[in-house]
Enzyme design. Structure first.
Site, PDB file in Angstrom:
ATOM      1  N   HIS A  93       0.845  -1.190   0.000  1.00  0.00           N
ATOM      2  CA  HIS A  93       0.000   0.000   0.000  1.00  0.00           C
ATOM      3  C   HIS A  93       0.887   1.250   0.000  1.00  0.00           C
ATOM      4  O   HIS A  93       2.122   1.135  -0.110  1.00  0.00           O
ATOM      5  CB  HIS A  93      -0.946  -0.018   1.203  1.00  0.00           C
ATOM      6  CG  HIS A  93      -0.247  -0.279   2.523  1.00  0.00           C
ATOM      7  ND1 HIS A  93       0.656   0.585   3.074  1.00  0.00           N
ATOM      8  CD2 HIS A  93      -0.316  -1.341   3.374  1.00  0.00           C
ATOM      9  CE1 HIS A  93       1.101   0.103   4.219  1.00  0.00           C
ATOM     10  NE2 HIS A  93       0.533  -1.086   4.423  1.00  0.00           N
ATOM     11  N   GLN A  94       0.259   2.412   0.168  1.00  0.00           N
ATOM     12  CA  GLN A  94       0.990   3.684   0.092  1.00  0.00           C
ATOM     13  C   GLN A  94       2.134   3.782   1.108  1.00  0.00           C
ATOM     14  O   GLN A  94       3.135   4.447   0.871  1.00  0.00           O
ATOM     15  CB  GLN A  94       0.046   4.863   0.327  1.00  0.00           C
ATOM     16  CG  GLN A  94      -1.026   5.024  -0.729  1.00  0.00           C
ATOM     17  CD  GLN A  94      -0.425   5.242  -2.097  1.00  0.00           C
ATOM     18  OE1 GLN A  94       0.430   6.096  -2.284  1.00  0.00           O
ATOM     19  NE2 GLN A  94      -0.843   4.451  -3.057  1.00  0.00           N
ATOM     20  N   HIS A 143       4.076   1.285   2.158  1.00  0.00           N
ATOM     21  CA  HIS A 143       5.213   0.567   1.571  1.00  0.00           C
ATOM     22  C   HIS A 143       5.814   1.388   0.427  1.00  0.00           C
ATOM     23  O   HIS A 143       7.027   1.451   0.261  1.00  0.00           O
ATOM     24  CB  HIS A 143       4.765  -0.787   1.007  1.00  0.00           C
ATOM     25  CG  HIS A 143       4.195  -1.722   2.037  1.00  0.00           C
ATOM     26  ND1 HIS A 143       2.878  -2.091   2.042  1.00  0.00           N
ATOM     27  CD2 HIS A 143       4.771  -2.371   3.084  1.00  0.00           C
ATOM     28  CE1 HIS A 143       2.654  -2.935   3.039  1.00  0.00           C
ATOM     29  NE2 HIS A 143       3.786  -3.119   3.696  1.00  0.00           N
ATOM     30  N   GLN A 164       8.094   4.191  10.467  1.00  0.00           N
ATOM     31  CA  GLN A 164       7.899   4.672  11.842  1.00  0.00           C
ATOM     32  C   GLN A 164       6.554   4.179  12.376  1.00  0.00           C
ATOM     33  O   GLN A 164       6.346   4.109  13.581  1.00  0.00           O
ATOM     34  CB  GLN A 164       7.982   6.206  11.855  1.00  0.00           C
ATOM     35  CG  GLN A 164       7.727   6.866  13.189  1.00  0.00           C
ATOM     36  CD  GLN A 164       8.694   6.401  14.277  1.00  0.00           C
ATOM     37  OE1 GLN A 164       9.899   6.363  14.061  1.00  0.00           O
ATOM     38  NE2 GLN A 164       8.148   6.034  15.433  1.00  0.00           N
ATOM     39  N   ARG A 189      -3.686  -4.578   7.386  1.00  0.00           N
ATOM     40  CA  ARG A 189      -4.812  -5.081   8.189  1.00  0.00           C
ATOM     41  C   ARG A 189      -6.057  -4.198   8.057  1.00  0.00           C
ATOM     42  O   ARG A 189      -7.129  -4.617   8.487  1.00  0.00           O
ATOM     43  CB  ARG A 189      -4.398  -5.216   9.655  1.00  0.00           C
ATOM     44  CG  ARG A 189      -3.413  -6.367   9.860  1.00  0.00           C
ATOM     45  CD  ARG A 189      -3.198  -6.719  11.321  1.00  0.00           C
ATOM     46  NE  ARG A 189      -2.496  -7.967  11.475  1.00  0.00           N
ATOM     47  CZ  ARG A 189      -1.180  -8.082  11.700  1.00  0.00           C
ATOM     48  NH1 ARG A 189      -0.428  -7.008  11.793  1.00  0.00           N
ATOM     49  NH2 ARG A 189      -0.615  -9.270  11.813  1.00  0.00           N
TER      50      ARG A 189
HETATM   51  P1  AMP Z   1       4.552  -4.907   6.778  1.00  0.00           P
HETATM   52  O1  AMP Z   1       4.341  -5.361   5.388  1.00  0.00           O
HETATM   53  O2  AMP Z   1       3.296  -4.545   7.482  1.00  0.00           O
HETATM   54  O3  AMP Z   1       5.446  -5.810   7.563  1.00  0.00           O
HETATM   55  O4  AMP Z   1       5.346  -3.529   6.663  1.00  0.00           O
HETATM   56  C1  AMP Z   1       6.557  -3.451   5.965  1.00  0.00           C
HETATM   57  C2  AMP Z   1       7.190  -2.124   6.245  1.00  0.00           C
HETATM   58  O5  AMP Z   1       6.328  -1.076   5.840  1.00  0.00           O
HETATM   59  C3  AMP Z   1       7.477  -1.905   7.731  1.00  0.00           C
HETATM   60  O6  AMP Z   1       8.736  -1.295   7.870  1.00  0.00           O
HETATM   61  C4  AMP Z   1       6.373  -0.978   8.144  1.00  0.00           C
HETATM   62  O7  AMP Z   1       6.721  -0.154   9.237  1.00  0.00           O
HETATM   63  C5  AMP Z   1       6.186  -0.151   6.902  1.00  0.00           C
HETATM   64  N1  AMP Z   1       4.846   0.447   6.902  1.00  0.00           N
HETATM   65  C6  AMP Z   1       3.666  -0.181   7.092  1.00  0.00           C
HETATM   66  N2  AMP Z   1       2.645   0.712   7.082  1.00  0.00           N
HETATM   67  C7  AMP Z   1       3.195   1.922   6.890  1.00  0.00           C
HETATM   68  C8  AMP Z   1       2.683   3.256   6.792  1.00  0.00           C
HETATM   69  N3  AMP Z   1       1.382   3.513   6.891  1.00  0.00           N
HETATM   70  N4  AMP Z   1       3.553   4.268   6.593  1.00  0.00           N
HETATM   71  C9  AMP Z   1       4.883   4.023   6.494  1.00  0.00           C
HETATM   72  N5  AMP Z   1       5.425   2.809   6.580  1.00  0.00           N
HETATM   73  C10 AMP Z   1       4.601   1.758   6.773  1.00  0.00           C
END
Ligand code: AMP
Length: 534
Positions: free
Chosen positions: A53-54, A56, A174, A213
């Protein structure tokens, strides 16, 4: 873009890429921009669990800016899910993620199966793999309280990815503030040769942080979930107004979130962002974090509260007058002008002083990491800071021709740059700085309160340069020639694959054609005051 699903393919890809990069490094003129030459062969890693998503995307874009190779990993890591959590149900959308990465300019996706990563499809407690266990003080609070084993699972898999890919930089959001702190600590404690880059949280228009999620939520639940960020913002407003007390700030978040009865708060805590120790009062910095459930969906969010004087970051094309303006703005606002050029000059002076050969990068790396540079305010606007290195005042000595002639070669050495950027960021913790230069607002101080992109037309910059040459008594150069040179430099700067000259998304552009220095300064000072009063 390559999709790699096995460790063997990944290794093969990286080996090939590395030899290609070395070839490019030899054949291309990497001295084009001494400050960014060291980006040109770097590998940037964005570890994810997919369903991109945005949030990532912002990590990928930052990695794209700073590295010649960008690798996104997509791996739903079983080790970080407890038995009662959503491992099976977690959204897996590889095809869409592939298109997403392709469009974002990713070089390769690494999407292995658990077998390929040599981990069982079990939680960390049930598996028998070697584990990386972060300090218990960092994993027992906040999310660690309810997600037993989660951070061991994250630390174990991230260490494996770092070993497999050996990136120069890895990008984390963050949004997962506890994870970011733990990974920074892991890298420091294990001396892993990777720079961890924390990136700001991306949010929907409602303020809800993007998260994979979120798709478990109905439209109504999504609207309700925005209360988390509203609560954090309410506390932030109180913090800005002077409230430092933890209980008070936490209570404000609680009150706001309590308005939505369907939200079940798991915790609201205020911690120190690097150690994650609980705070009674914010001294310099605090992370106000929340976790809550909406039905069966668990959401987290946080906000950094920073009590520091603001930082003004000034970037823009060559010849737009960045350093002159930065000096004036600093003098005007009684802030310190962070003369980064003077820091590189001071190191160069010390290299010369010690008789170290300029190609002895190891000795220079050692020297740079051991020396102590200080910048102290000076009344004289011409050299608005006094420069000290290891206790010697070198304000004048660093302006000699000897230093000038080799400072670029020293600044191009990646270890010199890393050490000095670290030093600049340390000073940044106290704030009260005006800094200028390439990537100052994007890389060095991405959280600067005020970002300025200073620009002027090619003809205006050529005219100013001609004026400077005349003043310095240098041989006459035609305006046409100067314009051609500047336009070519602009083109190279903005089309470079790595770290192209770009206005940061949150920077304000100041067009300086027809304005003199003091008019430009006034504009920036006004903007600064207006920003601060908001
Ligand atoms: P995930 O796929 O949820 O494990 O997230 C992968 C990476 O993307 C992690 O470093 C998260 O902290 C980052 N991330 C997830 N959501 C956001 C967001 N809304 N803004 C910035 N980074 C994000």
């Amino acid at each position: 873009m390559r999709l790699l699903t096995t460790v063997a393919a990944l290794r093969c890809y990286l080996t090939k890429r590395c030899s290609e990069n070395k070839l490019i490094a030899v054949t291309e003129d990497l001295k084009l921009d001494e400050m960014t030459g060291w980006y040109q062969t770097a590998v940037g890693l964005v570890p994810t669990m997919g369903n991109l998503h945005q949030g990532h995307l912002s990590l990928i874009q930052r990695a794209r800016q700073e590295n010649s190779t960008v690798i996104v990993t997509i791996f739903v890591n079983p080790l970080q899910f407890a038995p009662n959590e959503d491992y099976q149900r977690y959204p897996r959308t590889l095809e869409l993620d592939q298109q997403f990465c392709e469009q974002a300019g990713v070089d390769a996706i690494f999407a292995p199966t658990p077998e390929e990563m040599a981990v069982p499809q079990k939680s960390i407690q049930e598996s028998r793999v070697t584990q990386v266990i972060p300090p218990s003080a960092m994993i027992t609070g906040l999310c660690g309280r309810s997600r037993l084993g989660h951070f061991q699972g994250v630390a174990t898999i991230v260490t494996k990815l770092f070993n497999l890919i050996q990136p120069d930089r890895a990008y984390f959001g963050q949004k997962d503030g506890q994870q970011l702190a733990i990974i920074k600590r892991l890298v420091a404690d294990l001396n892993l040769p990777v720079e961890i880059v924390g990136c700001p949280t991306m949010r929907e228009a409602s303020g809800l942080a993007f998260s994979s999620r979120n798709q478990y939520l109905t439209v109504t639940a999504k609207e309700q979930a925005a209360a988390l960020y509203r609560g954090l913002r309410r506390a932030e407003a109180a913090f800005i107004a002077g409230d430092r007390n933890s209980n008070k700030l936490i209570a404000l978040v609680q009150q706001e979130v309590a308005i939505v009865s369907t939200i079940l708060v798991e915790y609201i805590e205020l911690v120190e962002p690097t150690t994650l120790m609980s705070l009674e009062k914010v001294q310099e910095e605090g992370m106000l974090a929340i976790a809550a459930r909406l039905g069966s969906t668990r959401l987290i969010d946080n906000i950094i509260l920073r009590d520091r004087q603001p930082i003004i970051a000034i970037d823009g094309p060559a010849g737009a007058g960045k350093s002159t303006v930065a000096r004036q703005v600093a003098a005007n606002l009684n802030l310190v002008y962070l003369d980064t050029g003077a820091m590189y000059r001071a190191v160069t002076w010390l290299v010369l002083q010690k008789g170290i050969a300029i190609n002895d990068e190891c000795a220079i790396a050692q020297l740079t990491n051991q020396c102590k540079i200080e910048l102290t305010p000076n009344q004289d606007l011409q050299s608005s800071v006094r420069v000290w290195i290891d206790g010697t005042d070198v304000t004048q000595a660093i302006r000699t021709i000897e230093v000038t002639s080799i400072v670029s070669a020293i600044a191009a050495q990646s270890y010199v740059r890393q050490a000095l950027v670290k030093q600049q960021q340390n000073w940044g913790k106290r704030g009260g700085l005006v800094a200028e230069g390439r990537d100052i607002g994007t890389h060095v101080f991405p959280d600067a309160e005020v970002k300025i992109f200073l620009t002027a037309s090619v003809s205006e910059r050529a005219r100013r340069r001609q004026e400077d040459f005349n003043k310095q008594g240098q041989p006459e150069m035609s305006l046409e020639q100067l314009e051609r040179d500047i336009a070519e430099r602009d083109w190279k700067d903005s089309t470079r694959k790595v770290s192209p000259l770009q206005k940061a998304a949150d920077a304000v552009e100041v067009q300086t054609d027809g304005l003199n220095i003091s008019e430009v300064t006034t504009q920036i000072v006004n903007y600064y005051q207006q920003r601060l009063s908001q």
